[in-house]
Design a protein around this motif. Structure first.
Motif, PDB file in Angstrom:
ATOM      1  N   LEU A   4     -87.654  75.595   1.495  1.00  0.00           N
ATOM      2  CA  LEU A   4     -87.144  77.031   2.255  1.00  0.00           C
ATOM      3  C   LEU A   4     -87.262  78.190   1.108  1.00  0.00           C
ATOM      4  CD1 LEU A   4     -84.214  75.144   3.931  1.00  0.00           C
ATOM      5  CD2 LEU A   4     -86.061  75.693   4.915  1.00  0.00           C
ATOM      6  N   GLU A   6     -85.610  81.809   0.811  1.00  0.00           N
ATOM      7  CA  GLU A   6     -84.831  83.001   1.056  1.00  0.00           C
ATOM      8  C   GLU A   6     -85.341  84.345   0.521  1.00  0.00           C
ATOM      9  OE1 GLU A   6     -81.644  79.909   0.308  1.00  0.00           O
ATOM     10  OE2 GLU A   6     -83.488  80.550  -0.667  1.00  0.00           O
ATOM     11  N   CYS A  22     -85.384  83.467   6.075  1.00  0.00           N
ATOM     12  CA  CYS A  22     -85.427  82.226   5.256  1.00  0.00           C
ATOM     13  C   CYS A  22     -86.786  81.690   5.856  1.00  0.00           C
ATOM     14  CB  CYS A  22     -84.462  81.135   5.426  1.00  0.00           C
ATOM     15  SG  CYS A  22     -84.660  79.682   5.009  1.00  0.00           S
ATOM     16  N   MET A  34     -80.558  74.640  11.678  1.00  0.00           N
ATOM     17  CA  MET A  34     -80.602  75.457  10.302  1.00  0.00           C
ATOM     18  C   MET A  34     -79.311  76.177  10.110  1.00  0.00           C
ATOM     19  SD  MET A  34     -83.771  75.355   9.460  1.00  0.00           S
ATOM     20  CE  MET A  34     -83.813  76.645   8.200  1.00  0.00           C
ATOM     21  N   TRP A  36     -76.811  79.110   7.550  1.00  0.00           N
ATOM     22  CA  TRP A  36     -76.642  80.068   6.284  1.00  0.00           C
ATOM     23  C   TRP A  36     -75.425  79.601   5.648  1.00  0.00           C
ATOM     24  CZ3 TRP A  36     -80.435  83.093   4.161  1.00  0.00           C
ATOM     25  CH2 TRP A  36     -81.415  83.416   4.525  1.00  0.00           C
ATOM     26  N   ILE A  70     -77.116  84.829  13.744  1.00  0.00           N
ATOM     27  CA  ILE A  70     -78.490  84.187  13.088  1.00  0.00           C
ATOM     28  C   ILE A  70     -79.171  84.158  14.406  1.00  0.00           C
ATOM     29  CG2 ILE A  70     -77.032  82.079  13.840  1.00  0.00           C
ATOM     30  CD1 ILE A  70     -78.205  80.549  11.463  1.00  0.00           C
ATOM     31  N   ARG A  72     -83.585  82.805  14.979  1.00  0.00           N
ATOM     32  CA  ARG A  72     -84.711  81.974  14.344  1.00  0.00           C
ATOM     33  C   ARG A  72     -86.125  82.343  15.375  1.00  0.00           C
ATOM     34  NH1 ARG A  72     -83.216  75.807  14.372  1.00  0.00           N
ATOM     35  NH2 ARG A  72     -85.317  75.878  13.766  1.00  0.00           N
ATOM     36  N   CYS A  96     -80.196  79.183   2.416  1.00  0.00           N
ATOM     37  CA  CYS A  96     -80.453  78.659   3.705  1.00  0.00           C
ATOM     38  C   CYS A  96     -80.691  77.229   3.498  1.00  0.00           C
ATOM     39  CB  CYS A  96     -81.820  79.519   3.937  1.00  0.00           C
ATOM     40  SG  CYS A  96     -82.830  78.527   5.262  1.00  0.00           S
ATOM     41  N   TRP A 117     -82.257  72.726   0.909  1.00  0.00           N
ATOM     42  CA  TRP A 117     -81.833  74.042   0.574  1.00  0.00           C
ATOM     43  C   TRP A 117     -83.034  74.887  -0.098  1.00  0.00           C
ATOM     44  CZ3 TRP A 117     -76.557  75.190   1.532  1.00  0.00           C
ATOM     45  CH2 TRP A 117     -75.903  74.201   1.969  1.00  0.00           C
TER      46      TRP A 117
END
Length: 127
Positions: A4, A6, A22, A34, A36, A70, A72, A96, A117
């Motif tokens: 990941l 960010e 992310c 997922m 945050w 949020i 995606r 993330c 992470w």
């Protein structure tokens, strides 16, 4: 396994907006719940938002509810965090996180529930 990265953190004035991104590696991004999280100096890491594999289910704590969204894009292997009406208390390193769920059961809101992470991105809100 997923990696990941960010981006999007910066210095912003109170009342402003930011969109964090992310980007995830791997072909199975759509199998991951997922989240945050953020961590301010001297404080514990706390959840800011979480989203299910399909994006249908989301979670926000009261501290950001109504100010953050949020989302995606599974085609782009990317999760976003749109933050509006930023406050100085939003200042933190934002992380993330991802955890694999083959079939959706529930959203994870504790950092201990996530296996992967990113390195974090700094958000600073000036008053």
């Amino acid at each position: 396994q997923v990696q990941l990265v960010e981006s999007g953190g910066e210095l912003v004035q109170a009342g402003g907006s930011l969109r964090l991104s992310c980007a995830a590696s791997g072909r199975t991004f759509r199998s991951y719940v997922m989240g945050w999280f953020r961590q301010a100096p001297g404080k514990e890491r706390e959840v800011v938002a979480a989203i299910s594999q399909s994006g249908v289910n989301t979670y926000y704590p009261d501290s950001v509810k109504g100010r953050s969204t949020i989302s995606r894009d599974n085609a782009k292997n990317t999760v976003y965090l749109q933050m509006n009406s930023l406050k100085p208390e939003d200042t933190a390193v934002y992380y993330c996180a991802a955890d694999k769920q083959e079939y959706y059961t529930r959203l994870y809101t504790s950092p201990t529930e996530y296996d992967y992470w990113g390195q974090g991105t700094q958000v600073t809100v000036s008053s």
